[in-house]
Design an enzyme around this catalytic site. Structure first.
Site, PDB file in Angstrom:
ATOM      1  N   ASP A 174      12.755   0.672  -6.353  1.00 60.34           N
ATOM      2  CA  ASP A 174      13.827   0.172  -7.074  1.00 60.34           C
ATOM      3  C   ASP A 174      13.981   0.835  -8.444  1.00 60.34           C
ATOM      4  O   ASP A 174      15.038   1.108  -8.979  1.00 60.34           O
ATOM      5  CB  ASP A 174      13.229  -1.467  -7.169  1.00 60.34           C
ATOM      6  CG  ASP A 174      13.849  -2.307  -6.303  1.00 60.34           C
ATOM      7  OD1 ASP A 174      14.214  -1.726  -5.421  1.00 60.34           O
ATOM      8  OD2 ASP A 174      13.331  -3.558  -6.233  1.00 60.34           O
TER       9      ASP A 174
ATOM     10  N   ASP B 153       0.624   3.575 -12.687  1.00 61.66           N
ATOM     11  CA  ASP B 153       1.042   3.437 -14.043  1.00 61.66           C
ATOM     12  C   ASP B 153       1.511   4.893 -14.499  1.00 61.66           C
ATOM     13  O   ASP B 153       2.566   4.626 -15.269  1.00 61.66           O
ATOM     14  CB  ASP B 153      -0.044   2.702 -14.784  1.00 61.66           C
ATOM     15  CG  ASP B 153      -1.428   3.610 -14.516  1.00 61.66           C
ATOM     16  OD1 ASP B 153      -1.528   4.284 -13.326  1.00 61.66           O
ATOM     17  OD2 ASP B 153      -2.439   3.224 -15.325  1.00 61.66           O
TER      18      ASP B 153
ATOM     19  N   TYR C  93       1.309  -7.680   1.145  1.00 60.36           N
ATOM     20  CA  TYR C  93       2.390  -8.532   1.599  1.00 60.36           C
ATOM     21  C   TYR C  93       2.239  -9.143   2.894  1.00 60.36           C
ATOM     22  O   TYR C  93       2.560 -10.131   3.080  1.00 60.36           O
ATOM     23  CB  TYR C  93       3.996  -7.892   1.797  1.00 60.36           C
ATOM     24  CG  TYR C  93       4.540  -7.425   0.713  1.00 60.36           C
ATOM     25  CD1 TYR C  93       3.985  -7.818  -0.702  1.00 60.36           C
ATOM     26  CD2 TYR C  93       5.530  -6.440   0.424  1.00 60.36           C
ATOM     27  CE1 TYR C  93       4.489  -7.493  -1.834  1.00 60.36           C
ATOM     28  CE2 TYR C  93       5.739  -5.912  -0.665  1.00 60.36           C
ATOM     29  CZ  TYR C  93       5.680  -6.655  -1.980  1.00 60.36           C
ATOM     30  OH  TYR C  93       6.151  -6.013  -3.097  1.00 60.36           O
TER      31      TYR C  93
ATOM     32  N   LYS D 237      -3.896   3.545  -6.761  1.00 62.62           N
ATOM     33  CA  LYS D 237      -4.568   3.171  -8.074  1.00 62.62           C
ATOM     34  C   LYS D 237      -6.067   3.185  -7.495  1.00 62.62           C
ATOM     35  O   LYS D 237      -6.859   2.136  -7.590  1.00 62.62           O
ATOM     36  CB  LYS D 237      -4.001   1.537  -8.188  1.00 62.62           C
ATOM     37  CG  LYS D 237      -4.684   1.262  -9.608  1.00 62.62           C
ATOM     38  CD  LYS D 237      -4.164   2.048 -10.771  1.00 62.62           C
ATOM     39  CE  LYS D 237      -4.503   1.234 -12.088  1.00 62.62           C
ATOM     40  NZ  LYS D 237      -4.098   2.026 -13.184  1.00 62.62           N
TER      41      LYS D 237
ATOM     42  N   ASP E 227       7.490  -0.824  -3.263  1.00 55.76           N
ATOM     43  CA  ASP E 227       8.516  -1.608  -3.605  1.00 55.76           C
ATOM     44  C   ASP E 227       8.913  -1.583  -5.125  1.00 55.76           C
ATOM     45  O   ASP E 227      10.105  -1.922  -5.310  1.00 55.76           O
ATOM     46  CB  ASP E 227       8.068  -3.239  -3.552  1.00 55.76           C
ATOM     47  CG  ASP E 227       9.011  -4.386  -3.197  1.00 55.76           C
ATOM     48  OD1 ASP E 227      10.251  -4.160  -3.644  1.00 55.76           O
ATOM     49  OD2 ASP E 227       8.560  -5.599  -3.097  1.00 55.76           O
TER      50      ASP E 227
END
Length: 363
Positions: free
Chosen positions: A255, A227, A145, A195, A251
């Site tokens: 959620d 994943d 970001y 990852k 992020d």
């Protein structure tokens, strides 16, 4: 004479002032249990500050936060200010500026569910019967970001866009220490999400976490690919205690953790810097469509106060009193409109009534 602890109260927009009012009721009730003298000052922020001062984060508000020991934040934003450039709107112009100003790099979001509200969760009953109580820790100021370069180039079929994921060892180390210290007070388990089979930043992330873990030998560290992690959260969330993520993965995961709990209206959050200075806020938004109707759910705001009491005031037992009071009221069937499941034992009550009932149940 007791030490003074200053809290900056920033109610914000939409339902922010309504739910903040309930949190203040709770604070007034539990003050007698706290060893420090609590001093609160209220400041204008977000859209409300734009309307009054033309600035979502006025100098007086920022100065008040600088002089405080913690910030209790409401919610900001709404379509009323969509005409403004992004950097001058309530969210980016106040909340994100506060995060940057105080270098609040660690975002802490609990995820749990109340058994009485299990019908609101999308998970099957056999999964929920195991229960879950998760803390998701997200690195907040680094990663893709904020990495440079980023942008768009080219024209037509040759046009492309790019973002850069960057993490330094220092950034990973400091969020790791936050996670391990929180894990020490819980079940002593951390699942670090990455990852590392694809991304160089994740390889470094995993290496640094492994190195730091040697300083916390009583904490079990596990690594999991993003994943697989989202799948495991749906399959068996009870396996997790503390989840540690980079900005992007956090992020996503935070959620998802909120969703499986059944209602984001029940979940608080906190953001810390290196000195554990904290900004505490509900995980949900300002909900301007229901503002002023006295129907908003104040539980997330009240639990944000409970987090402040636990992490900044170091009064975990008092924080637990608040959580116990909320559990008691929900057990009795009291619900704000968003929590109503049409059960015969439920009673819909107002925002004010919910705050009062929780306050009166604190013993």
């Amino acid at each position: 004479m007791a030490d003074i602890f200053k809290i900056a109260i920033l109610p914000g927009d939409g339902i922010g002032p309504e739910v903040m009012k309930q949190a203040i009721k709770i604070l007034e009730k539990i003050e007698k249990y706290i060893t420090k003298k609590i001093v609160i000052d209220t400041y204008t922020v977000g859209g409300a500050a734009i309307n009054l001062y033309g600035n979502p984060l006025p100098k007086k508000t920022l100065y008040g936060c600088e002089k405080s020991d913690a910030i209790l934040f409401g919610s900001v934003g709404g379509s009323e200010w969509d005409y403004l450039p992004l950097n001058k709107r309530p969210e980016k112009g106040s909340l994100l500026k506060l995060r940057k100003h105080f270098n609040l790099f660690a975002n802490i979001r609990p995820s749990f569910f109340y058994k009485d509200l299990s019908i609101l969760s999308p998970l099957k009953e056999k999964i929920l019967n195991k229960g879950f109580d998760i803390i998701c820790i997200r690195e907040l100021t680094g990663g893709i970001y904020f990495g440079l370069p980023n942008g768009r180039k080219g024209k037509g079929i040759d046009e492309y866009a790019f973002d850069t994921e960057i993490y330094s060892r220092f950034e990973i180390e400091r969020i790791a220490h936050i996670a391990f210290n929180i894990a020490l007070k819980r079940k002593k388990k951390i699942c670090s999400i990455d990852k590392a089979n694809v991304l160089n930043t994740s390889i470094l992330w995993r290496e640094v976490l492994t190195d730091i873990s040697k300083q916390y030998i009583s904490v079990k560290l596990e690594h999991m690919y993003i994943d697989n992690a989202v799948m495991q959260l749906m399959k068996n969330p009870s396996q997790f205690d503390v989840i540690l993520c980079s900005n992007l993965f956090g992020d996503i995961i935070s959620d998802q953790c909120a969703m499986i709990s059944g209602s984001v209206g029940n979940l608080p959050s906190a953001s810390f810097n290196q000195n554990y200075f904290g900004l505490y806020e509900p995980s949900g938004g300002s909900a301007p469509n229901i503002a002023g109707k006295n129907i908003a759910n104040p539980i997330a705001q009240i639990l944000s106060l409970a987090m402040l009491i636990e992490y900044s005031l170091k009064e975990r037992n008092i924080s637990q009193k608040i959580k116990n009071a909320i559990q008691k009221i929900l057990n009795l069937g009291y619900r704000t409109k968003d929590l109503f499941t049409n059960s015969k034992n439920e009673k819909i009550i107002t925002t004010d009534d919910m705050g009062t009932l929780i306050m009166e149940s604190i013993i």
